[in-house]
Design a protein around this motif. Structure first.
Motif, PDB file in Angstrom:
ATOM      1  N   LEU A   5     -71.149 -62.897   0.295  1.00 47.11           N
ATOM      2  CA  LEU A   5     -72.065 -61.937   0.884  1.00 47.11           C
ATOM      3  C   LEU A   5     -72.064 -62.070   2.396  1.00 47.11           C
ATOM      4  O   LEU A   5     -71.712 -63.113   2.952  1.00 47.11           O
ATOM      5  N   ARG A  10     -74.977 -55.918   8.610  1.00 47.37           N
ATOM      6  CA  ARG A  10     -74.421 -54.695   8.049  1.00 47.37           C
ATOM      7  C   ARG A  10     -73.355 -54.148   8.990  1.00 47.37           C
ATOM      8  O   ARG A  10     -73.546 -54.119  10.212  1.00 47.37           O
ATOM      9  N   GLU A  25     -69.878 -48.676   3.283  1.00 45.92           N
ATOM     10  CA  GLU A  25     -70.515 -49.956   3.633  1.00 45.92           C
ATOM     11  C   GLU A  25     -70.424 -50.858   2.414  1.00 45.92           C
ATOM     12  O   GLU A  25     -70.807 -50.457   1.309  1.00 45.92           O
ATOM     13  N   ARG A  27     -71.188 -54.314   0.193  1.00 40.90           N
ATOM     14  CA  ARG A  27     -72.211 -55.343  -0.003  1.00 40.90           C
ATOM     15  C   ARG A  27     -71.578 -56.722  -0.184  1.00 40.90           C
ATOM     16  O   ARG A  27     -72.053 -57.714   0.347  1.00 40.90           O
ATOM     17  N   SER A  28     -70.496 -56.778  -0.959  1.00 42.42           N
ATOM     18  CA  SER A  28     -69.795 -58.044  -1.181  1.00 42.42           C
ATOM     19  C   SER A  28     -68.327 -57.752  -1.445  1.00 42.42           C
ATOM     20  O   SER A  28     -67.961 -56.629  -1.796  1.00 42.42           O
ATOM     21  N   ASN A  33     -68.241 -54.885  -4.148  1.00 41.29           N
ATOM     22  CA  ASN A  33     -69.525 -54.254  -4.426  1.00 41.29           C
ATOM     23  C   ASN A  33     -69.863 -53.347  -3.252  1.00 41.29           C
ATOM     24  O   ASN A  33     -70.022 -53.821  -2.127  1.00 41.29           O
ATOM     25  N   ARG A  35     -72.160 -50.871  -1.145  1.00 44.12           N
ATOM     26  CA  ARG A  35     -73.562 -50.548  -0.909  1.00 44.12           C
ATOM     27  C   ARG A  35     -73.770 -49.040  -0.774  1.00 44.12           C
ATOM     28  O   ARG A  35     -74.738 -48.476  -1.283  1.00 44.12           O
ATOM     29  N   SER A 305     -71.338 -46.787  -5.267  1.00 44.68           N
ATOM     30  CA  SER A 305     -72.730 -47.225  -5.176  1.00 44.68           C
ATOM     31  C   SER A 305     -73.607 -46.638  -6.277  1.00 44.68           C
ATOM     32  O   SER A 305     -74.732 -47.099  -6.484  1.00 44.68           O
TER      33      SER A 305
END
Length: 326
Positions: A5, A10, A25, A27-28, A33, A35, A305
């Motif tokens: 992460l 951001r 964007e 997340r991981s 992942n 976002r 997402s």
């Protein structure tokens, strides 16, 4: 495998096409992942072949995107348009330290090193060393083009921090998904609606990059009731342009085999990506033309997402997002 992460940091990842702005964007990265992702179509005439024609209109559109995507003030990574990326192998004296190479290359610009534009920004990668020379891979782009995009991003209340190439970003995604085989002589073909970018990789190194413009009237691409682009011009114009493109791809394959490797190596795998509306037809044609595997980045292994399959048009900004991972 644990999640990797980025904490509260951001980063927005934005690409500019002649016909659209796209954003991801992340997340991981492990597992991937997302976002948020988004797209805003651009009317003709704002960007043409990577050049910003109407800067004020582009800023206005991007400001709307910033508000819609809620990314005001974020750091941004963006892609330098493929039209302007130059990849070239050059030789420098063996006694130069690696931190001296850039200064040496600047001095050689216009004499032993010729680029198709003035005032370049470039990066280097040392390929290897012989008794008298170092072989260096040179990545160059015109400074003014990059500054134009930086200005647009800054005026839209964003903070540009990284400019990258599409070929490196997509290869980064290809590697992240454990699809890359470094020993392959890989041809990556980015087949988009207005252009085709052909890149060659070996041992995870980008060795060649060439851009082909599709000579098709962009106004004749129209969306159907499903929101998918269809060609509304003469069918023979589309077919003829595609066949011309396949011929150019064939010439690049022969150049790689005979000019770069003296007949000893050849492309043995193709990675096909891009947002071309008739993507499957292009893949089938490449399979028909070459008796080598043609890979794609399958959307079924990438989730957006909303928990749905990630649309292929977001593969490039996702690959760019992976540059965040150190």
């Amino acid at each position: 495998m644990p999640f990797r992460l980025f904490g509260n940091k951001r980063i927005a990842n934005i690409i500019f096409k002649d016909h659209a702005i796209r954003f991801v964007e992340m997340r991981s990265s492990s597992p991937l992942n997302i976002r948020l992702e988004g797209e805003r179509e651009l009317p003709p005439g704002i960007i043409h072949e990577g050049n910003i024609i109407d800067k004020e209109s582009l800023i206005m559109v991007l400001e709307e995107c910033v508000d819609e995507w809620k990314i005001k003030g974020l750091d941004v990574q963006f892609i330098v348009p493929d039209y302007f990326i130059v990849v070239r192998t050059v030789e420098v004296p063996n006694d130069l330290r690696d931190d001296e190479i850039k200064g040496y290359l600047y001095l050689e610009l216009g004499t032993t090193i010729h680029l198709p534009f003035e005032d370049p920004i470039f990066d280097i990668f040392v390929l290897g060393t012989t008794e008298n020379k170092k072989n260096v891979l040179l990545f160059a782009a015109p400074e003014q083009i990059i500054l134009d995009y930086v200005e647009v991003l800054e005026k839209a209340r964003l903070k540009p921090i990284v400019a990258d190439s599409s070929a490196l970003s997509l290869y980064r995604l290809y590697t992240n998904l454990d699809l890359a085989r470094p020993k392959d002589h890989l041809m990556m073909i980015q087949f988009d609606m207005t252009m085709v970018n052909v890149s060659l990789f070996h041992e995870d190194i980008l060795l060649f990059n060439h851009n082909l413009v599709l000579d098709l009237n962009v106004l004749l691409w129209r969306k159907n009731y499903k929101g998918e682009y269809e060609w509304k011009g003469e069918q023979e114009d589309l077919v003829g342009q595609l066949e011309d493109t396949y011929n150019e791809i064939d010439r690049i394959m022969n150049f790689y085999r005979f000019s770069l490797h003296h007949g000893n190596q050849e492309v043995n795998r193709i990675l096909l990506t891009g947002d071309f509306p008739y993507f499957d037809e292009v893949k089938n044609r490449l399979v028909e033309l070459y008796e080598i595997p043609v890979d794609t980045i399958r959307s079924t292994v990438l989730i957006d997402s909303n928990g749905q399959e990630l649309d292929r048009k977001y593969h490039l900004p996702l690959g760019l997002a992976l540059k965040e991972v150190k």
